[in-house]
Design an enzyme around this catalytic site. Structure first.
Site, PDB file in Angstrom:
ATOM      1  N   GLU A 228      40.536  51.767  35.082  1.00  0.00           N
ATOM      2  CA  GLU A 228      39.832  50.948  36.086  1.00  0.00           C
ATOM      3  C   GLU A 228      40.412  51.297  37.448  1.00  0.00           C
ATOM      4  O   GLU A 228      41.502  51.857  37.535  1.00  0.00           O
ATOM      5  CB  GLU A 228      40.108  49.450  35.856  1.00  0.00           C
ATOM      6  CG  GLU A 228      39.605  48.872  34.574  1.00  0.00           C
ATOM      7  CD  GLU A 228      40.269  47.510  34.320  1.00  0.00           C
ATOM      8  OE1 GLU A 228      40.304  46.684  35.246  1.00  0.00           O
ATOM      9  OE2 GLU A 228      40.771  47.313  33.206  1.00  0.00           O
ATOM     10  N   LYS A 230      42.437  50.446  40.707  1.00  0.00           N
ATOM     11  CA  LYS A 230      43.498  49.476  41.024  1.00  0.00           C
ATOM     12  C   LYS A 230      43.161  48.863  42.374  1.00  0.00           C
ATOM     13  O   LYS A 230      43.248  49.519  43.402  1.00  0.00           O
ATOM     14  CB  LYS A 230      44.867  50.149  41.076  1.00  0.00           C
ATOM     15  CG  LYS A 230      45.949  49.112  41.289  1.00  0.00           C
ATOM     16  CD  LYS A 230      47.310  49.688  41.502  1.00  0.00           C
ATOM     17  CE  LYS A 230      48.318  48.554  41.632  1.00  0.00           C
ATOM     18  NZ  LYS A 230      47.905  47.477  42.527  1.00  0.00           N
ATOM     19  N   ARG A 235      46.312  39.317  43.027  1.00  0.00           N
ATOM     20  CA  ARG A 235      46.146  39.114  41.594  1.00  0.00           C
ATOM     21  C   ARG A 235      45.998  37.627  41.338  1.00  0.00           C
ATOM     22  O   ARG A 235      46.763  36.835  41.891  1.00  0.00           O
ATOM     23  CB  ARG A 235      47.386  39.668  40.881  1.00  0.00           C
ATOM     24  CG  ARG A 235      47.382  39.521  39.381  1.00  0.00           C
ATOM     25  CD  ARG A 235      46.649  40.671  38.743  1.00  0.00           C
ATOM     26  NE  ARG A 235      46.641  40.556  37.296  1.00  0.00           N
ATOM     27  CZ  ARG A 235      47.592  41.059  36.509  1.00  0.00           C
ATOM     28  NH1 ARG A 235      48.620  41.698  37.036  1.00  0.00           N
ATOM     29  NH2 ARG A 235      47.510  40.936  35.195  1.00  0.00           N
ATOM     30  N   GLU A 278      41.218  40.095  40.265  1.00  0.00           N
ATOM     31  CA  GLU A 278      41.689  40.334  41.614  1.00  0.00           C
ATOM     32  C   GLU A 278      40.850  39.528  42.607  1.00  0.00           C
ATOM     33  O   GLU A 278      39.615  39.558  42.556  1.00  0.00           O
ATOM     34  CB  GLU A 278      41.547  41.833  41.915  1.00  0.00           C
ATOM     35  CG  GLU A 278      42.443  42.329  43.001  1.00  0.00           C
ATOM     36  CD  GLU A 278      43.857  42.657  42.524  1.00  0.00           C
ATOM     37  OE1 GLU A 278      44.133  42.564  41.303  1.00  0.00           O
ATOM     38  OE2 GLU A 278      44.693  42.994  43.379  1.00  0.00           O
ATOM     39  N   LYS A 400      50.071  51.508  36.297  1.00  0.00           N
ATOM     40  CA  LYS A 400      49.329  51.710  37.538  1.00  0.00           C
ATOM     41  C   LYS A 400      49.580  53.153  37.967  1.00  0.00           C
ATOM     42  O   LYS A 400      50.693  53.653  37.874  1.00  0.00           O
ATOM     43  CB  LYS A 400      49.717  50.711  38.621  1.00  0.00           C
ATOM     44  CG  LYS A 400      51.187  50.488  38.829  1.00  0.00           C
ATOM     45  CD  LYS A 400      51.417  49.370  39.827  1.00  0.00           C
ATOM     46  CE  LYS A 400      52.904  49.106  39.989  1.00  0.00           C
ATOM     47  NZ  LYS A 400      53.194  47.925  40.780  1.00  0.00           N
TER      48      LYS A 400
END
Lengths: 532, 340
Positions: A228, A230, A235, A278, A400
């Site tokens: 996905e 980032k 968050r 997010e 990440k």
């Protein structure tokens, strides 16, 4: 209070996590229950409301010591911590109160003082100062000024508790999360399963990813992984339970009021749902730069203008609870399927799915990653499809994979002494780029050099300062540094007209002179490319 | 002006000599043996008897002359005498008298008697040149006896866990105080080579010190278990220190007054043990000298100088090249822990 001051001292000087863990664990055995509850609260970011401003505390210290205000300031800039400065300046106790209050006693007193006049606050605080030793004054001041950062993570605190009570760390982490008041919650209540009052707002501990420290090929077969973007936002978790909606940030701050856009979800989401995702500004399903969000989060009240200029959406990427069932143990693949059904069923622009990126091979994904900046993303997230939703920062299943930062060469023009372990060292710098013959400041940066380099730059500053404005020294523009940053946005708060995201020093360019640095024009080009 | 401030150091034109110059000169009067005050390359050195063997050990063969405290001599008609400064062994204030003017250069000084360095003497003067290493009101020291007790408790606690106690302090002055502090524990004390060299030089000056052992490649792990090691700050975080594992590290320095400094060192403990006057020590001394003019050198000179002016004592800052970083230069670690 003495025991707590001793604990803070040990935690502040211990170099290893194990030592800290032991010190905390011992405290949890010996301290009384009221104090324990407050320690859990303090170390998980639940300070009581601040009742007095720093400037009043400074003024009272100046009154007691009879020092000129400028000398107090000078001392503060050398120590780099207000609570500590005051503790160092105040005279030793006239008549030490052997008993004193307990930690809980002081904190509960402070809560009572909240509605009192400054005169009464002053009376209480200065009389406490008069009865305390230096270490206690320091801790007491920390309680007053907040920002209780003393090198202990919530995780360490939770692990220490887990050592002493018969519960696993993840269970404790969940029980102490959410909305509870340390003044009215007993140790028993806080940690028992049969919590009499059900807290519907309680979020799950966030699962955090590590930066990928190897090639993606080393992760194994690409089909085992979900990729996905980032996102660069906040968050958060959105919780709908008992027909109420709650929004939590990763810092475990309840932010429901800050994002009125999400209120529509109260009616749309089914009960007993927890989403992880997010919080980002977005227009027509496309994310906008984080800088826009920053104009909103600092505010007490969100205005209508804010809502129009910075519309917020929630990009959901995980489902942690469904129909009141904790589904964190299910594999990501399954959770994702349910999440997609849920989000698509609701079909409202405020709730977006964080898209899954289709890819067949690692080289293909590596190429896709290069588009990140154009998509206002920081890079990619790689998640193992079979992974459970874990607690905290765990290596292995979530990574990440950020893109390389932008960089620019700049010259240092101002320096200021740092805080904490950099007290009395010039470590906070302001940098400039060239604009014709002039230098234009455009960013500050505090990190990125080694201790050794900081020591060298500190020595340079001391020998090459031109002028002193309060704590700031203007420095001969000579040292060139490469500044790395994640993003760039227009800003009218800075002379240069830009604001950088996460600026830090990436290298000291000892091979370059101020003639070789970048120009304001270069910055503006970057703004044009990446900041719109 | 009996002394002028030149780019080579404090210069006495009437006597044609310098005090603690930082460039090579013909005649240098030296306050004490720390490297930022006693530099290489002068043709003639005048210092205290105790300082001489230390200079010989650090600077090698030179033309040295030494005198005792309160034993005036004349240099080109300027009356020069040395007076205890209490900073380290042999450290002296320098009193100059000429044409009815009295100036005193403090060098580095400490007002509390540490039992090794000689008790600080207040020397009345018209003009006082004071250091200001700890010239802020946040620096106020506990009594030495209490700090020594804290150090012993820490060592005892470490030894109970069979850990070696590595105590960091610069090799000339601080190391000997640490040694005095731990001597009553009657545990073996090992020292770094730099400390060993200074130890020998001090013994050769005729000063008694408790026994120490030098750490050598032959020193066994068994010997070191639960022992005490004294080392300069260059040893911090170096491969040399790893041989003591398991160990705990403490740093002894006035800079340890501020928590951030302890954290920066990554030390297990920081003891606020300084060889300099604290804020009250500086102010008390300045007052007691009765000086009309006070020049403030290395340290927080602008703060101290401004404060004195506001209190009605004429004062100015002087830029010097003191306050170097002898023992940290190579490690680049904490700029601030040098030979304070």
């Amino acid at each position: 209070m003495k025991a707590f001051a001793a604990l803070v001292h040990t935690l502040g000087t211990s170099t290893g996590t194990n030592e800290k863990l032991d010190a905390l664990a011992n405290y949890f055995v010996t301290a009384d229950d009221r104090d324990k509850v407050w320690v859990i609260a303090l170390f998980s970011g639940r300070r009581p409301k601040r009742i007095i401003s720093s400037s009043w505390l400074s003024q009272w210290c100046i009154d007691i010591t009879g020092l000129p205000a400028w000398l107090f300031e000078e001392s503060y800039h050398t120590v780099g911590d207000l609570a500590e400065t005051i503790a160092l300046l105040l005279p030793p106790p006239v008549m030490e109160n052997q008993e004193g209050h307990t930690l809980a006693g002081y904190l509960e007193q402070l809560i009572l003082l909240e509605k009192q006049t400054d005169t009464i606050k002053r009376q209480f605080i200065t009389s406490c100062w008069r009865q305390m030793q230096r270490e206690e004054i320091f801790v007491f001041n920390k309680l007053l000024t907040g920002g209780f950062r003393i090198g202990v993570s919530q995780k360490t605190m939770v692990n220490a508790l887990a050592k002493k009570i018969n519960l696993s760390a993840s269970v404790i982490a969940h029980r102490i999360s959410g909305n509870w008041n340390p003044a009215t919650t007993s140790f028993e209540q806080l940690l028992s399963e049969h919590n009499t009052q059900i807290d519907y707002s309680k979020p799950y501990p966030f699962y955090l990813a590590h930066q990928l420290d190897k090639t993606p090929e080393q992760l194994g077969a690409p089909e085992e992984w979900q990729a996905e973007w980032k996102w660069d936002g906040i968050r958060g978790q959105i919780i709908k339970r008992n027909n109420e909606l709650f929004v939590w940030s990763r810092g475990e701050e309840l932010m429901t009021e800050k994002f009125p856009e999400y209120q529509v979800l109260q009616a749309l989401l089914p009960d007993g749902v927890v989403l992880d995702g997010e919080i980002i500004p977005a227009a027509q399903n496309m994310p906008l730069p984080f800088a826009l969000l920053q104009t909103r989060i600092g505010r007490k009240n969100v205005t209508k203008k804010n809502l129009e200029e910075t519309p917020i959406a929630f990009f959901a990427y995980d489902l942690l609870e469904y129909q009141y069932e904790d589904c964190r143990e299910q594999p990501l693949e399954t959770r994702r399927k349910h999440l997609e059904q849920l989000v698509q069923g609701i079909n409202h622009p405020v709730l977006q799915l964080s898209a899954v990126i289709a890819f067949n091979s690692w080289p293909q994904l590596t190429a896709i990653r290069e588009e990140a900046r154009q998509r206002v993303a920081e890079g990619l997230m790689l998640k193992r499809k079979s992974s459970a939703y874990q607690v905290g920062r765990k290596v292995g299943d979530w990574w990440k994979w950020k893109i390389d930062p932008l960089t620019i060469d700049a010259v240092m023009i101002y320096a200021q002494k740092g805080h904490g372990r950099r007290s009395n060292l010039y470590t906070d710098y302001t940098f400039a780029v060239k604009d014709g013959d002039k230098l234009v400041s455009f960013t500050k940066a505090y990190s990125g050099l080694t201790d050794k380099e900081f020591a060298q730059v500190d020595a340079f500053v001391k020998n090459n300062s031109i002028e002193k404005f309060g704590p700031v020294r203007t420095v001969k523009p000579q040292l060139v540094f490469e500044i790395a940053f994640e993003g760039i946005a227009a800003s009218n708060r800075h002379k240069s007209g830009v604001a950088l995201r996460f600026p830090r020093i990436s290298r000291w360019r000892t091979d370059k002179t101020p003639d070789d640095i970048n120009t304001l024009e270069d910055l503006k080009k970057m703004l044009e490319l990446y900041g719109k | 002006m009996l002394l002028s401030f030149t780019d080579k150091g404090l210069y006495c034109a009437a006597g044609d000599f310098y005090i603690d110059p930082w460039r090579p000169v013909n005649k240098a009067v030296i306050t004490h043996a720390h490297s930022d005050h006693a530099r290489w390359g002068h043709k003639y050195y005048l210092c205290h008897h105790y300082t001489k063997p230390l200079l010989q050990a650090r600077l090698g063969d030179n033309y040295y002359e030494s005198i005792g405290w309160n034993e005036p001599i004349y240099i080109n008609g300027v009356k020069v005498s040395l007076h205890p400064a209490g900073h380290i062994i042999g450290s002296s204030q320098i009193r100059l008298e000429h044409g009815g003017e009295v100036w005193v250069v403090s060098g580095d000084y400490k007002t509390e008697d540490d039992g090794i360095s000689g008790a600080f003497e207040v020397v009345p003067c018209h003009t006082f040149i004071t250091e200001s290493t700890f010239g802020l009101p946040i620096y106020n020291w506990k009594k030495q006896a209490g700090i020594y007790e804290d150090i012993r408790q820490w060592v005892t606690h470490n030894a109970e866990q069979f850990n070696t106690s590595v105590i960091i302090g610069y090799s000339l002055g601080k190391a000997q105080r640490i040694l005095t502090a731990v001597a009553p524990l009657e545990k073996p004390v090992y020292v770094h080579g730099a400390v060993w060299n200074m130890h020998q030089a001090i013994l050769s000056a005729g000063i008694a010190l408790p026994q120490v052992h030098r750490v050598t490649p032959e020193t066994t792990k068994a010997e070191l278990k639960g022992s005490i090691v004294i080392a300069p700050s260059s040893a911090e975080g170096s491969p040399w220190i790893r041989r003591f594992s398991p160990y705990n590290v403490a740093v002894c320095s006035g800079w340890m007054q501020v928590r951030g400094n302890v954290r920066r060192h990554n030390a297990d403990a920081g003891f606020v043990l300084s060889d300099h006057a604290d804020w009250n020590g500086l102010l008390g001394t300045i007052q007691a000298t009765g000086a009309e003019r006070v020049y403030v050198t290395h340290g927080f000179q602008s703060a101290l100088s401004r404060y004195l002016n506001e209190k009605g004592i004429w004062s100015a800052e002087v830029k010097t090249e003191y306050g170097g970083e002898e023992e940290n230069a190579e490690s680049g670690k904490a700029v601030n822990t040098a030979e304070e």
